[in-house]
Design a protein around this motif. Structure first.
Motif, short mmCIF file in Angstrom:
data_model
loop_
_atom_site.label_atom_id
_atom_site.label_comp_id
_atom_site.label_asym_id
_atom_site.label_seq_id
_atom_site.Cartn_x
_atom_site.Cartn_y
_atom_site.Cartn_z
N SER A 11 0.82 -1.22 0.00
CA SER A 11 0.00 0.00 0.00
C SER A 11 0.85 1.27 0.00
O SER A 11 0.33 2.35 -0.20
CB SER A 11 -0.93 0.01 1.22
N TYR A 16 4.08 3.46 8.39
CA TYR A 16 4.49 2.17 8.91
C TYR A 16 6.00 2.16 9.13
O TYR A 16 6.75 2.69 8.31
CB TYR A 16 4.17 1.05 7.92
N TYR A 72 2.28 1.13 13.14
CA TYR A 72 1.50 2.03 12.31
C TYR A 72 1.12 3.21 13.20
O TYR A 72 0.44 3.02 14.21
CB TYR A 72 0.26 1.35 11.75
N ILE A 77 1.62 -3.11 15.57
CA ILE A 77 0.61 -3.88 14.84
C ILE A 77 1.11 -5.26 14.44
O ILE A 77 0.35 -6.09 13.95
CB ILE A 77 0.12 -3.12 13.60
N VAL A 108 0.76 -10.48 12.78
CA VAL A 108 0.30 -9.15 12.40
C VAL A 108 -1.19 -9.10 12.71
O VAL A 108 -1.91 -10.07 12.46
CB VAL A 108 0.56 -8.89 10.89
N GLU A 111 -6.39 -6.75 10.74
CA GLU A 111 -6.74 -5.64 9.85
C GLU A 111 -5.56 -5.10 9.05
O GLU A 111 -5.74 -4.32 8.11
CB GLU A 111 -7.43 -4.50 10.62
N PHE A 112 -4.35 -5.52 9.39
CA PHE A 112 -3.15 -5.07 8.67
C PHE A 112 -2.50 -6.18 7.86
O PHE A 112 -1.46 -5.97 7.23
CB PHE A 112 -2.13 -4.49 9.66
N ARG A 113 -3.10 -7.36 7.84
CA ARG A 113 -2.52 -8.48 7.09
C ARG A 113 -2.66 -8.27 5.59
O ARG A 113 -3.45 -7.47 5.13
CB ARG A 113 -3.21 -9.80 7.51
N ASN A 115 -0.46 -7.06 3.58
CA ASN A 115 0.23 -5.86 3.12
C ASN A 115 1.74 -6.08 3.04
O ASN A 115 2.48 -5.14 2.82
CB ASN A 115 -0.05 -4.69 4.06
N ILE A 117 3.70 -7.05 5.57
CA ILE A 117 4.36 -6.67 6.82
C ILE A 117 5.20 -7.83 7.36
O ILE A 117 6.38 -7.64 7.70
CB ILE A 117 3.33 -6.19 7.86
#
Length: 129
Positions: A11, A16, A72, A77, A108, A111-113, A115, A117
């Motif tokens: 994203s 981050y 974040y 996160i 993670v 809601e942040f998976r 991406n 990370i």
């Protein structure tokens, strides 16, 4: 040297960061809260309290584990915990047992998976070691 926190997420959001967990109380508690929420949710459905997660994180700190935290807007996160040895039940799968970092835990918040990370935390671990 390129800033490893630039443009690594799919994203491309610049709020981050990934860094080693600071050994300060507020950040350890924030990481413990994230640990609890990751493992209490899908697909794990475990039963962690903040106290038990805090105890687990402190054990890793006491064992001198490397803990990376993904943030974040300054909130943890995600995390990666790498220990300095291969666990006994994994030794038959390891080619090398010395000078190793073994990824014991990685997670993670849901809601942040998806991406990148977790992948980026692994990449940073590989770059460091």
């Amino acid at each position: 040297m390129k800033n490893i926190n630039e443009n690594w997420l799919k994203s491309n959001i610049n709020d981050y960061t990934i860094e080693e967990l600071k050994r300060i109380k507020s950040e350890i508690i924030d990481c413990s809260e994230t640990y609890k929420n990751v493992f209490n949710g899908e697909p794990f459905y475990e039963s962690w309290s903040l106290e038990s997660a805090l105890e687990e994180i402190n054990c890793y700190i006491g064992d001198n584990a490397l803990i990376l935290s993904s943030k974040y807007r300054e909130k943890v996160i995600g995390f990666l915990i790498a220990i300095n040895k291969v666990p006994e039940n994994q030794r038959e799968y390891a080619q090398y047992l010395e000078n190793i970092k073994f990824i014991e835990e990685i997670g993670v918040l849901s809601e942040f998976r998806k991406n990148g990370i977790a992948s980026e935390m692994v990449r940073i671990l590989l770059l460091k070691y």
